[in-house]
Scaffold this motif. Structure first.
Motif, PDB file in Angstrom:
ATOM      1  N   GLY A 194      -2.729  -2.092  -8.721  1.00 37.01           N
ATOM      2  CA  GLY A 194      -2.419  -2.640  -7.409  1.00 37.01           C
ATOM      3  C   GLY A 194      -1.296  -3.654  -7.358  1.00 37.01           C
ATOM      4  O   GLY A 194      -0.986  -4.185  -6.301  1.00 37.01           O
ATOM      5  N   GLU A 195      -0.644  -3.899  -8.470  1.00 35.71           N
ATOM      6  CA  GLU A 195       0.428  -4.900  -8.506  1.00 35.71           C
ATOM      7  C   GLU A 195       1.747  -4.362  -7.957  1.00 35.71           C
ATOM      8  O   GLU A 195       2.492  -5.101  -7.339  1.00 35.71           O
ATOM      9  N   VAL A 196       2.036  -3.100  -8.200  1.00 31.10           N
ATOM     10  CA  VAL A 196       3.312  -2.508  -7.777  1.00 31.10           C
ATOM     11  C   VAL A 196       3.072  -1.703  -6.506  1.00 31.10           C
ATOM     12  O   VAL A 196       2.342  -0.726  -6.503  1.00 31.10           O
ATOM     13  N   ARG A 197       3.687  -2.153  -5.427  1.00 35.45           N
ATOM     14  CA  ARG A 197       3.512  -1.501  -4.126  1.00 35.45           C
ATOM     15  C   ARG A 197       4.872  -1.002  -3.653  1.00 35.45           C
ATOM     16  O   ARG A 197       5.678  -1.772  -3.165  1.00 35.45           O
ATOM     17  N   GLY A 198       5.095   0.296  -3.792  1.00 40.83           N
ATOM     18  CA  GLY A 198       6.366   0.884  -3.383  1.00 40.83           C
ATOM     19  C   GLY A 198       6.445   1.112  -1.890  1.00 40.83           C
ATOM     20  O   GLY A 198       5.438   1.186  -1.182  1.00 40.83           O
ATOM     21  N   VAL A 199       7.661   1.237  -1.400  1.00 45.38           N
ATOM     22  CA  VAL A 199       7.921   1.436   0.022  1.00 45.38           C
ATOM     23  C   VAL A 199       7.301   2.745   0.518  1.00 45.38           C
ATOM     24  O   VAL A 199       6.710   2.793   1.599  1.00 45.38           O
ATOM     25  N   ARG A 200       7.413   3.800  -0.270  1.00 44.59           N
ATOM     26  CA  ARG A 200       6.863   5.093   0.155  1.00 44.59           C
ATOM     27  C   ARG A 200       5.336   5.065   0.201  1.00 44.59           C
ATOM     28  O   ARG A 200       4.732   5.683   1.075  1.00 44.59           O
ATOM     29  N   LEU A 201       4.728   4.349  -0.721  1.00 47.08           N
ATOM     30  CA  LEU A 201       3.268   4.218  -0.680  1.00 47.08           C
ATOM     31  C   LEU A 201       2.848   3.443   0.560  1.00 47.08           C
ATOM     32  O   LEU A 201       1.902   3.835   1.252  1.00 47.08           O
ATOM     33  N   GLU A 202       3.541   2.368   0.854  1.00 49.53           N
ATOM     34  CA  GLU A 202       3.215   1.581   2.050  1.00 49.53           C
ATOM     35  C   GLU A 202       3.329   2.441   3.309  1.00 49.53           C
ATOM     36  O   GLU A 202       2.470   2.385   4.187  1.00 49.53           O
ATOM     37  N   ALA A 203       4.380   3.254   3.376  1.00 50.81           N
ATOM     38  CA  ALA A 203       4.563   4.136   4.529  1.00 50.81           C
ATOM     39  C   ALA A 203       3.421   5.143   4.621  1.00 50.81           C
ATOM     40  O   ALA A 203       2.892   5.404   5.704  1.00 50.81           O
ATOM     41  N   ALA A 204       3.027   5.694   3.481  1.00 51.76           N
ATOM     42  CA  ALA A 204       1.939   6.677   3.469  1.00 51.76           C
ATOM     43  C   ALA A 204       0.609   6.029   3.859  1.00 51.76           C
ATOM     44  O   ALA A 204      -0.162   6.619   4.633  1.00 51.76           O
ATOM     45  N   LEU A 205       0.338   4.837   3.356  1.00 51.73           N
ATOM     46  CA  LEU A 205      -0.907   4.144   3.701  1.00 51.73           C
ATOM     47  C   LEU A 205      -0.958   3.858   5.197  1.00 51.73           C
ATOM     48  O   LEU A 205      -1.990   4.079   5.857  1.00 51.73           O
ATOM     49  N   ASN A 206       0.148   3.379   5.734  1.00 50.95           N
ATOM     50  CA  ASN A 206       0.212   3.119   7.182  1.00 50.95           C
ATOM     51  C   ASN A 206       0.034   4.405   7.983  1.00 50.95           C
ATOM     52  O   ASN A 206      -0.670   4.434   8.993  1.00 50.95           O
ATOM     53  N   HIS A 207       0.674   5.463   7.525  1.00 50.42           N
ATOM     54  CA  HIS A 207       0.589   6.761   8.204  1.00 50.42           C
ATOM     55  C   HIS A 207      -0.850   7.296   8.174  1.00 50.42           C
ATOM     56  O   HIS A 207      -1.369   7.756   9.191  1.00 50.42           O
ATOM     57  N   ILE A 208      -1.488   7.226   7.019  1.00 55.00           N
ATOM     58  CA  ILE A 208      -2.867   7.714   6.897  1.00 55.00           C
ATOM     59  C   ILE A 208      -3.793   6.909   7.807  1.00 55.00           C
ATOM     60  O   ILE A 208      -4.616   7.472   8.530  1.00 55.00           O
ATOM     61  N   ARG A 209      -3.638   5.611   7.792  1.00 60.00           N
ATOM     62  CA  ARG A 209      -4.509   4.768   8.620  1.00 60.00           C
ATOM     63  C   ARG A 209      -4.245   4.975  10.118  1.00 60.00           C
ATOM     64  O   ARG A 209      -5.158   4.867  10.920  1.00 60.00           O
ATOM     65  N   ALA A 210      -2.998   5.280  10.473  1.00 59.10           N
ATOM     66  CA  ALA A 210      -2.679   5.542  11.883  1.00 59.10           C
ATOM     67  C   ALA A 210      -3.275   6.872  12.345  1.00 59.10           C
ATOM     68  O   ALA A 210      -3.727   6.993  13.481  1.00 59.10           O
ATOM     69  N   THR A 211      -3.291   7.850  11.466  1.00 58.76           N
ATOM     70  CA  THR A 211      -3.824   9.160  11.841  1.00 58.76           C
ATOM     71  C   THR A 211      -5.332   9.265  11.633  1.00 58.76           C
ATOM     72  O   THR A 211      -5.960  10.174  12.173  1.00 58.76           O
ATOM     73  N   GLN A 212      -5.897   8.359  10.851  1.00 59.66           N
ATOM     74  CA  GLN A 212      -7.340   8.344  10.570  1.00 59.66           C
ATOM     75  C   GLN A 212      -7.897   6.947  10.866  1.00 59.66           C
ATOM     76  O   GLN A 212      -8.298   6.217   9.951  1.00 59.66           O
ATOM     77  N   PRO A 213      -7.939   6.519  12.107  1.00 59.35           N
ATOM     78  CA  PRO A 213      -8.303   5.138  12.435  1.00 59.35           C
ATOM     79  C   PRO A 213      -9.717   4.719  12.015  1.00 59.35           C
ATOM     80  O   PRO A 213      -9.971   3.542  11.807  1.00 59.35           O
ATOM     81  N   ARG A 214     -10.612   5.659  11.862  1.00 61.50           N
ATOM     82  CA  ARG A 214     -11.988   5.319  11.459  1.00 61.50           C
ATOM     83  C   ARG A 214     -12.188   5.300   9.956  1.00 61.50           C
ATOM     84  O   ARG A 214     -13.283   5.048   9.472  1.00 61.50           O
ATOM     85  N   LEU A 215     -11.143   5.566   9.236  1.00 69.72           N
ATOM     86  CA  LEU A 215     -11.214   5.625   7.782  1.00 69.72           C
ATOM     87  C   LEU A 215     -11.507   4.254   7.188  1.00 69.72           C
ATOM     88  O   LEU A 215     -10.873   3.267   7.546  1.00 69.72           O
ATOM     89  N   GLU A 216     -12.463   4.219   6.284  1.00 70.27           N
ATOM     90  CA  GLU A 216     -12.792   2.979   5.572  1.00 70.27           C
ATOM     91  C   GLU A 216     -12.575   3.213   4.087  1.00 70.27           C
ATOM     92  O   GLU A 216     -13.519   3.488   3.351  1.00 70.27           O
ATOM     93  N   ALA A 217     -11.333   3.126   3.652  1.00 76.49           N
ATOM     94  CA  ALA A 217     -10.988   3.317   2.244  1.00 76.49           C
ATOM     95  C   ALA A 217     -10.010   2.232   1.842  1.00 76.49           C
ATOM     96  O   ALA A 217      -9.161   1.822   2.635  1.00 76.49           O
ATOM     97  N   SER A 218     -10.126   1.789   0.608  1.00 72.07           N
ATOM     98  CA  SER A 218      -9.208   0.763   0.106  1.00 72.07           C
ATOM     99  C   SER A 218      -7.850   1.396  -0.197  1.00 72.07           C
ATOM    100  O   SER A 218      -7.726   2.625  -0.288  1.00 72.07           O
ATOM    101  N   ASP A 219      -6.860   0.552  -0.378  1.00 75.64           N
ATOM    102  CA  ASP A 219      -5.531   1.047  -0.760  1.00 75.64           C
ATOM    103  C   ASP A 219      -5.618   1.806  -2.084  1.00 75.64           C
ATOM    104  O   ASP A 219      -4.967   2.836  -2.255  1.00 75.64           O
TER     105      ASP A 219
END
Length: 104
Positions: free
Chosen positions: A69-94
């Motif tokens: 969890g120390e290295v957070r790339g730009v593409r991962l951040e975009a994917a995490l935001n995208h997943i959470r935007a499309t799955q608002p009820r999702l309860e999963a850690s990064d």
């Protein structure tokens, strides 16, 4: 062969065996963890498997998981935001999401 050389070879053999045993135990633990993550995130991966934003984040996800969890790339951040935007009820850690991205 000198006796000292034989002792060194034996010690190296024992160290290799112990290392291999430890490696197998670690990979079994990692495999079980990934299996649990994949089972828990099936809905995410089934919808994200063809998603360009998510697929492009695989390298960043690998770095994130490998660095615990120390290295957070730009593409991962975009994917995490995208997943959470499309799955608002999702309860999963990064970390769970990054592991699921790697499992695609």
């Amino acid at each position: 062969m000198k006796p000292l050389s034989l002792v060194v070879l034996c010690l190296l053999g024992f160290a290799s065996a112990a290392s291999a045993s430890s490696f197998v135990g670690t990979t079994d633990t990692i495999g079980a963890s990934l299996a649990n993550t994949v089972e828990g995130t099936t809905n995410i991966t089934s919808s994200a498997a063809n998603d360009k934003v998510v697929l492009e984040a695989r390298t960043d996800a690998a770095s994130f998981v490998a660095s615990r969890g120390e290295v957070r790339g730009v593409r991962l951040e975009a994917a995490l935001n995208h997943i959470r935007a499309t799955q608002p009820r999702l309860e999963a850690s990064d970390m769970q999401l990054a592991e699921a991205i790697l499992a695609l």
